[in-house]
Design an enzyme around this catalytic site. Sequence first.
Site, PDB file in Angstrom:
ATOM      1  N   GLY A  49       0.820  -1.204   0.000  1.00 41.39           N
ATOM      2  CA  GLY A  49       0.000   0.000   0.000  1.00 41.39           C
ATOM      3  C   GLY A  49       0.853   1.253   0.000  1.00 41.39           C
ATOM      4  O   GLY A  49       2.028   1.228   0.376  1.00 41.39           O
ATOM      5  N   GLN A  54       3.009   9.992   1.627  1.00 37.75           N
ATOM      6  CA  GLN A  54       4.307   9.346   1.416  1.00 37.75           C
ATOM      7  C   GLN A  54       4.994   9.829   0.144  1.00 37.75           C
ATOM      8  O   GLN A  54       6.195   9.619  -0.031  1.00 37.75           O
ATOM      9  CB  GLN A  54       4.164   7.819   1.345  1.00 37.75           C
ATOM     10  CG  GLN A  54       3.759   7.191   2.669  1.00 37.75           C
ATOM     11  CD  GLN A  54       3.663   5.687   2.543  1.00 37.75           C
ATOM     12  OE1 GLN A  54       2.646   5.152   2.138  1.00 37.75           O
ATOM     13  NE2 GLN A  54       4.749   4.996   2.861  1.00 37.75           N
ATOM     14  N   CYS A  91       7.104  -0.453   6.401  1.00 36.04           N
ATOM     15  CA  CYS A  91       6.611   0.747   5.713  1.00 36.04           C
ATOM     16  C   CYS A  91       7.637   1.194   4.686  1.00 36.04           C
ATOM     17  O   CYS A  91       8.835   1.227   4.991  1.00 36.04           O
ATOM     18  CB  CYS A  91       6.373   1.848   6.754  1.00 36.04           C
ATOM     19  SG  CYS A  91       5.767   3.380   6.048  1.00 36.04           S
ATOM     20  N   LEU A  92       7.157   1.549   3.489  1.00 34.47           N
ATOM     21  CA  LEU A  92       8.071   2.022   2.437  1.00 34.47           C
ATOM     22  C   LEU A  92       8.814   3.285   2.868  1.00 34.47           C
ATOM     23  O   LEU A  92       9.890   3.572   2.354  1.00 34.47           O
ATOM     24  CB  LEU A  92       7.282   2.304   1.148  1.00 34.47           C
ATOM     25  CG  LEU A  92       6.666   1.075   0.461  1.00 34.47           C
ATOM     26  CD1 LEU A  92       5.714   1.515  -0.645  1.00 34.47           C
ATOM     27  CD2 LEU A  92       7.751   0.164  -0.092  1.00 34.47           C
ATOM     28  N   HIS A 133      -3.026   0.707   8.154  1.00 34.60           N
ATOM     29  CA  HIS A 133      -1.707   1.359   8.073  1.00 34.60           C
ATOM     30  C   HIS A 133      -1.762   2.596   7.166  1.00 34.60           C
ATOM     31  O   HIS A 133      -1.250   3.658   7.524  1.00 34.60           O
ATOM     32  CB  HIS A 133      -0.708   0.309   7.537  1.00 34.60           C
ATOM     33  CG  HIS A 133       0.682   0.789   7.322  1.00 34.60           C
ATOM     34  ND1 HIS A 133       1.770   0.228   7.956  1.00 34.60           N
ATOM     35  CD2 HIS A 133       1.198   1.757   6.525  1.00 34.60           C
ATOM     36  CE1 HIS A 133       2.870   0.850   7.566  1.00 34.60           C
ATOM     37  NE2 HIS A 133       2.556   1.770   6.685  1.00 34.60           N
ATOM     38  N   GLU A 134      -2.418   2.450   6.006  1.00 34.27           N
ATOM     39  CA  GLU A 134      -2.443   3.565   5.037  1.00 34.27           C
ATOM     40  C   GLU A 134      -3.345   4.700   5.535  1.00 34.27           C
ATOM     41  O   GLU A 134      -3.016   5.881   5.357  1.00 34.27           O
ATOM     42  CB  GLU A 134      -2.893   3.083   3.659  1.00 34.27           C
ATOM     43  CG  GLU A 134      -2.045   1.981   3.037  1.00 34.27           C
ATOM     44  CD  GLU A 134      -0.548   2.242   3.059  1.00 34.27           C
ATOM     45  OE1 GLU A 134      -0.125   3.411   3.011  1.00 34.27           O
ATOM     46  OE2 GLU A 134       0.215   1.260   3.161  1.00 34.27           O
ATOM     47  N   HIS A 137      -1.549   6.803   7.891  1.00 37.95           N
ATOM     48  CA  HIS A 137      -0.662   7.776   7.211  1.00 37.95           C
ATOM     49  C   HIS A 137      -1.401   9.088   6.940  1.00 37.95           C
ATOM     50  O   HIS A 137      -0.798  10.160   6.992  1.00 37.95           O
ATOM     51  CB  HIS A 137      -0.177   7.218   5.867  1.00 37.95           C
ATOM     52  CG  HIS A 137       1.090   6.426   5.949  1.00 37.95           C
ATOM     53  ND1 HIS A 137       2.265   6.929   6.451  1.00 37.95           N
ATOM     54  CD2 HIS A 137       1.378   5.161   5.548  1.00 37.95           C
ATOM     55  CE1 HIS A 137       3.220   6.004   6.364  1.00 37.95           C
ATOM     56  NE2 HIS A 137       2.704   4.919   5.832  1.00 37.95           N
TER      57      HIS A 137
HETATM   58 ZN   LIG Z   1       3.615   3.119   5.539  1.00 37.43          ZN
END
Ligand SMILES: [Zn+2]
Length: 160
Positions: A49, A54, A91-92, A133-134, A137
């Site tokens: 995701g 981000q 997480c990216l 999670h997203e 963000h």
């Molecule tokens: Zn993340």
Amino acid sequence: MALLNIIETEKDVSKALRKKSRAVEEITPRIITLLDDMTETLKASGGVGLAAPQVGVLRRVVVVDDGEKVIELINPEIISAEGEEEDIEACLSIPGKWGLVKRPLTVTVRAKDRTGKDVTHTGTGLIARCFCHEIDHLNGVLYTDKATRMLKPEELEMKE
Ligand SMILES: [Zn+2]
């Protein structure tokens, strides 16, 4: 389409990852381009995701790859959550780290799609975890805030 730069926490000088994103009032061509570029960026990253902050855009836009298709979520909200599961999360924007986080086992999200239509998506396990999670963000929350603990690299190898 274009690949976007994913902001990492250590290089987040404008603190975009810690800000609350604004709702999308109107689905403009810029929002459509953002969705296309986020999907391309997610696929190239190998992640599950990606949320707009981000990539430095403080709007409530998320893409999730469920393994078959990419789900696009505009102004997503969790409307129901059931069960609980603790599992590994990454997480990216926080490369090279993993932690254990408790999340609901099943989550239903309501959002708008790119045509402005109301849609709901239900996910279980990894996809439920990813929705949570997203959406975090979009509120400036990172999984490391919620992790019961972070994992050491050798623990990660044992889990795989
Ligand atoms: Zn993340």
